[in-house]
Design a protein around this motif. Structure first.
Motif, PDB file in Angstrom:
ATOM      1  N   LEU A  57       0.366   6.745  -2.741  1.00 27.92           N
ATOM      2  CA  LEU A  57      -0.558   6.029  -1.870  1.00 27.92           C
ATOM      3  C   LEU A  57      -0.333   6.387  -0.408  1.00 27.92           C
ATOM      4  O   LEU A  57      -1.274   6.455   0.383  1.00 27.92           O
ATOM      5  CB  LEU A  57      -0.429   4.520  -2.080  1.00 27.92           C
ATOM      6  CG  LEU A  57      -1.040   3.988  -3.385  1.00 27.92           C
ATOM      7  CD1 LEU A  57      -0.629   2.538  -3.605  1.00 27.92           C
ATOM      8  CD2 LEU A  57      -2.553   4.112  -3.354  1.00 27.92           C
ATOM      9  N   ARG A  85      -6.270   6.956  -7.530  1.00 23.31           N
ATOM     10  CA  ARG A  85      -6.618   7.181  -6.126  1.00 23.31           C
ATOM     11  C   ARG A  85      -6.307   8.621  -5.722  1.00 23.31           C
ATOM     12  O   ARG A  85      -7.098   9.283  -5.055  1.00 23.31           O
ATOM     13  CB  ARG A  85      -5.816   6.230  -5.231  1.00 23.31           C
ATOM     14  CG  ARG A  85      -6.189   4.779  -5.392  1.00 23.31           C
ATOM     15  CD  ARG A  85      -7.488   4.511  -4.681  1.00 23.31           C
ATOM     16  NE  ARG A  85      -7.829   3.104  -4.791  1.00 23.31           N
ATOM     17  CZ  ARG A  85      -8.970   2.584  -4.379  1.00 23.31           C
ATOM     18  NH1 ARG A  85      -9.871   3.363  -3.835  1.00 23.31           N
ATOM     19  NH2 ARG A  85      -9.216   1.308  -4.517  1.00 23.31           N
ATOM     20  N   LEU A 111      -8.162  -4.861  -2.929  1.00 24.66           N
ATOM     21  CA  LEU A 111      -7.154  -3.835  -3.185  1.00 24.66           C
ATOM     22  C   LEU A 111      -5.759  -4.333  -2.833  1.00 24.66           C
ATOM     23  O   LEU A 111      -4.799  -4.124  -3.592  1.00 24.66           O
ATOM     24  CB  LEU A 111      -7.473  -2.571  -2.380  1.00 24.66           C
ATOM     25  CG  LEU A 111      -6.405  -1.473  -2.432  1.00 24.66           C
ATOM     26  CD1 LEU A 111      -6.241  -0.947  -3.851  1.00 24.66           C
ATOM     27  CD2 LEU A 111      -6.753  -0.339  -1.468  1.00 24.66           C
ATOM     28  N   GLY A 169     -11.145   0.020  -0.436  1.00 18.53           N
ATOM     29  CA  GLY A 169     -10.443   0.663   0.657  1.00 18.53           C
ATOM     30  C   GLY A 169      -9.519  -0.247   1.422  1.00 18.53           C
ATOM     31  O   GLY A 169      -9.451  -1.452   1.198  1.00 18.53           O
ATOM     32  N   VAL A 170      -8.770   0.375   2.318  1.00 20.63           N
ATOM     33  CA  VAL A 170      -7.868  -0.317   3.232  1.00 20.63           C
ATOM     34  C   VAL A 170      -8.606  -0.571   4.538  1.00 20.63           C
ATOM     35  O   VAL A 170      -9.299   0.309   5.044  1.00 20.63           O
ATOM     36  CB  VAL A 170      -6.596   0.524   3.480  1.00 20.63           C
ATOM     37  CG1 VAL A 170      -5.833   0.017   4.689  1.00 20.63           C
ATOM     38  CG2 VAL A 170      -5.707   0.509   2.241  1.00 20.63           C
ATOM     39  N   SER A 195     -13.281   2.575   3.169  1.00 24.48           N
ATOM     40  CA  SER A 195     -13.862   1.442   3.893  1.00 24.48           C
ATOM     41  C   SER A 195     -14.621   1.902   5.127  1.00 24.48           C
ATOM     42  O   SER A 195     -15.792   1.552   5.322  1.00 24.48           O
ATOM     43  CB  SER A 195     -12.760   0.469   4.316  1.00 24.48           C
ATOM     44  OG  SER A 195     -12.227  -0.213   3.209  1.00 24.48           O
ATOM     45  N   LEU A 222      -7.865   6.017   1.569  1.00 25.38           N
ATOM     46  CA  LEU A 222      -8.069   4.586   1.388  1.00 25.38           C
ATOM     47  C   LEU A 222      -8.783   4.005   2.608  1.00 25.38           C
ATOM     48  O   LEU A 222      -9.640   3.127   2.491  1.00 25.38           O
ATOM     49  CB  LEU A 222      -6.737   3.877   1.169  1.00 25.38           C
ATOM     50  CG  LEU A 222      -5.952   4.264  -0.092  1.00 25.38           C
ATOM     51  CD1 LEU A 222      -4.608   3.532  -0.122  1.00 25.38           C
ATOM     52  CD2 LEU A 222      -6.744   3.941  -1.347  1.00 25.38           C
ATOM     53  N   ASN A 271      -2.219   9.506   0.291  1.00 24.46           N
ATOM     54  CA  ASN A 271      -3.672   9.435   0.403  1.00 24.46           C
ATOM     55  C   ASN A 271      -4.169   8.179   1.105  1.00 24.46           C
ATOM     56  O   ASN A 271      -5.327   7.805   0.969  1.00 24.46           O
ATOM     57  CB  ASN A 271      -4.338   9.601  -0.973  1.00 24.46           C
ATOM     58  CG  ASN A 271      -4.065   8.450  -1.920  1.00 24.46           C
ATOM     59  OD1 ASN A 271      -4.612   7.374  -1.748  1.00 24.46           O
ATOM     60  ND2 ASN A 271      -3.241   8.663  -2.926  1.00 24.46           N
ATOM     61  N   THR A 272      -3.290   7.555   1.904  1.00 28.67           N
ATOM     62  CA  THR A 272      -3.732   6.423   2.720  1.00 28.67           C
ATOM     63  C   THR A 272      -4.952   6.767   3.580  1.00 28.67           C
ATOM     64  O   THR A 272      -5.852   5.936   3.738  1.00 28.67           O
ATOM     65  CB  THR A 272      -2.580   5.900   3.599  1.00 28.67           C
ATOM     66  OG1 THR A 272      -1.576   5.322   2.755  1.00 28.67           O
ATOM     67  CG2 THR A 272      -3.064   4.847   4.573  1.00 28.67           C
ATOM     68  N   VAL A 307       0.824  -1.206   0.000  1.00 23.63           N
ATOM     69  CA  VAL A 307       0.000   0.000   0.000  1.00 23.63           C
ATOM     70  C   VAL A 307       0.861   1.261   0.000  1.00 23.63           C
ATOM     71  O   VAL A 307       0.707   2.136  -0.847  1.00 23.63           O
ATOM     72  CB  VAL A 307      -0.965   0.000   1.196  1.00 23.63           C
ATOM     73  CG1 VAL A 307      -1.699   1.339   1.309  1.00 23.63           C
ATOM     74  CG2 VAL A 307      -1.973  -1.128   1.043  1.00 23.63           C
TER      75      VAL A 307
END
Length: 361
Positions: free
Chosen positions: A290, A255, A236, A310-311, A301, A297, A293-294, A224
Motif C-alpha cells: 500500500l 490495489r 477504505l 481512495g484515500v 479520490s 489511492l 501505491n499510495t 494505510v
C-alpha cells in the motif's frame, strides 16, 4: 504585507499553496500565483516529461513566481532538478530533506530552496546545508504528519534557525496568518484550504465530502501504509483498520494489481518502491504494498472521484471549512482578515506600568 517570504520568493502575499499530489496541478498553481501567493506544483505523481509540460503550462498561464515540489528520495531527483533549472522555476520545495548536493545545485542556478520539515532537528540540518527557508508542518496538517502541534513546533523551529520559517498545519484564514507572524513565521502554507477552492480540479463529489466533514471526521491512521497519515475517515480506512493481516494483504494485492496496470511497473519494481517507502519502519507486507501505491489511492479520490475506494488526505481544518471560493477570493479574504485582526489587537498603553495593555485602538 511584506515579510521575509515575500522578499525571498517575489510573491505579493505571505501565503503558500502546498504541493498536494493529484491536486496541485497547473490550474490551481497558476490561479494561486496570479492572485499573489506562492503556488507549488506537485511533481511526485508526474513523470519527468509530464513535469516539464506542467511547468510550461503554468508559465503559459501566469507570469508570476511559482514553485515545484519534489521528492528528495526519488531515483530521478537530479533529472527533475535539472528540469526546474532549465525551465526557470523560481522555487523548489521538498517533501523530504534534500541532500546538500541537491541544495547546492539549485542555489547555484538561482533557485530558492524551501524543504518541508516536521521536527526542529530537520530544520537545523537543512538550514546548515544552505536551504533558503523551511516549511514546518505541525500535527494538524494533512497527509503524513507528526505528533507535535503547530503551536509547539513552530516556535521551536523559529528559535532554532536563522532562515525564514513558513508555518503549516491548521491554517485557513487571516487570523491564523497573524498568529503565525506573532510566533515569528514569515508566512503560512495551506493545503486543504486551497484544495477546497473552485480552482481546484478535485471532483465536486469529493469536495462535498470534505465540506460535510466535522473535525472529528479527520483522523490519523497507520492502517494505510504503516506511517501516521492524517485523512478523512472513509470506507477504505475503516476496512483497513478492521482487517486482519490476511484480508489486508489480499486487499493490498488487488490495489497493487490495479496500480501496475496504470503505472506499467513490474511486481519487482512495485515491491522495491514499497521497501523504499518503509524508511526502516516495521511494516507488514500489505502496508509495504500500500505504501508503494499510495499515490494511486490518492488518485482514486482526487482524480476519479471514488471516495469509497481512495484515500482523502486532509488537515483538521476540513472540519471548519464551509465554502469553495476561487483562489483570488480566498487570498483577498485572508489578507483582509489579517489586516482587520491586526487593527483590532490591543495596543500597549502609553505611560503607566510596562506591559499594561489598553483596549483595541
Amino acid at each position: 504585507m511584506h515579510t521575509a517570504l515575500t522578499e525571498l520568493t517575489g510573491v505579493r502575499h505571505p501565503l503558500v499553496q502546498s504541493g498536494m499530489g493529484w491536486v496541485a496541478g497547473p490550474r490551481l498553481v497558476s490561479a494561486t500565483a496570479d492572485a499573489g501567493a506562492l503556488g507549488i506544483l506537485a511533481s511526485a505523481t508526474m513523470t519527468p516529461g509530464e513535469l516539464r509540460r506542467a511547468v510550461r503550462e503554468v508559465a503559459s498561464r501566469t507570469d508570476q513566481p511559482f514553485g515545484v515540489n519534489l521528492r528528495a528520495d526519488a531515483g530521478d531527483a537530479r533529472e527533475r532538478v535539472r528540469i526546474i533549472i532549465e525551465e526557470g522555476v523560481r522555487v523548489a520545495s521538498f517533501a523530504l530533506a534534500p541532500s546538500r548536493a541537491l541544495i547546492a545545485e539549485l542555489k547555484d542556478a538561482g533557485v530558492v530552496v524551501i524543504p518541508s520539515v516536521g521536527a526542529r532537528r530537520h530544520a537545523e540540518k537543512v538550514a546548515a546545508w544552505g536551504a533558503d527557508a523551511v516549511i514546518v508542518q505541525g500535527g494538524e496538517g494533512g497527509g503524513h504528519t507528526g505528533e507535535v502541534a503547530t503551536t509547539v513546533l513552530l516556535p521551536q523551529v523559529v528559535d532554532a534557525v536563522d532562515i525564514p520559517v513558513i508555518a503549516a498545519g491548521g491554517f485557513f484564514d487571516g487570523r491564523g496568518l497573524v498568529a503565525a507572524l506573532a510566533y515569528g513565521a514569515a508566512g503560512i502554507a495551506m493545503g486543504t484550504r486551497f484544495l477546497l477552492t473552485s480552482d481546484s480540479t478535485v471532483p465536486d463529489a469529493v469536495k462535498a465530502r470534505y465540506l460535510a466533514a466535522t473535525v472529528k471526521d479527520v483522523t490519523v491512521t497507520r492502517a494505510v501504509d504503516g506511517l501516521p497519515h492524517r485523512m478523512l475517515r472513509t470506507e477504505l480506512v475503516t476496512l483497513l483498520e478492521g482487517a486482519g493481516r490476511a484480508r489486508a494483504l489480499a486487499h493490498a494485492l488487488r490495489r497493487a494489481s490495479g496500480f501496475r496496470k496504470i503505472s506499467g511497473l513490474s511486481w519487482a519494481r512495485l515491491v522495491r518502491e514499497g521497501l523504499a517507502a518503509k524508511h526502516g519502519k516495521d511494516l507488514t507486507w500489505s502496508q509495504t504494498l500500500l505504501a508503494a501505491n499510495t499515490p494511486m489511492l490518492l488518485r482514486a479520490s482526487m482524480v476519479e472521484g471514488r471516495t469509497d475506494l481512495g484515500v482523502m488526505a486532509s488537515g483538521q481544518v476540513a472540519g471548519v471549512i464551509e465554502d469553495l471560493p476561487s483562489c483570488a477570493e480566498l487570498i483577498t479574504r485572508v489578507m483582509a482578515e489579517a489586516s482587520s485582526t491586526l487593527s483590532a489587537l490591543p495596543r500597549p498603553a502609553s505611560g503607566g506600568a510596562g506591559g499594561v495593555w489598553s483596549g483595541a485602538g
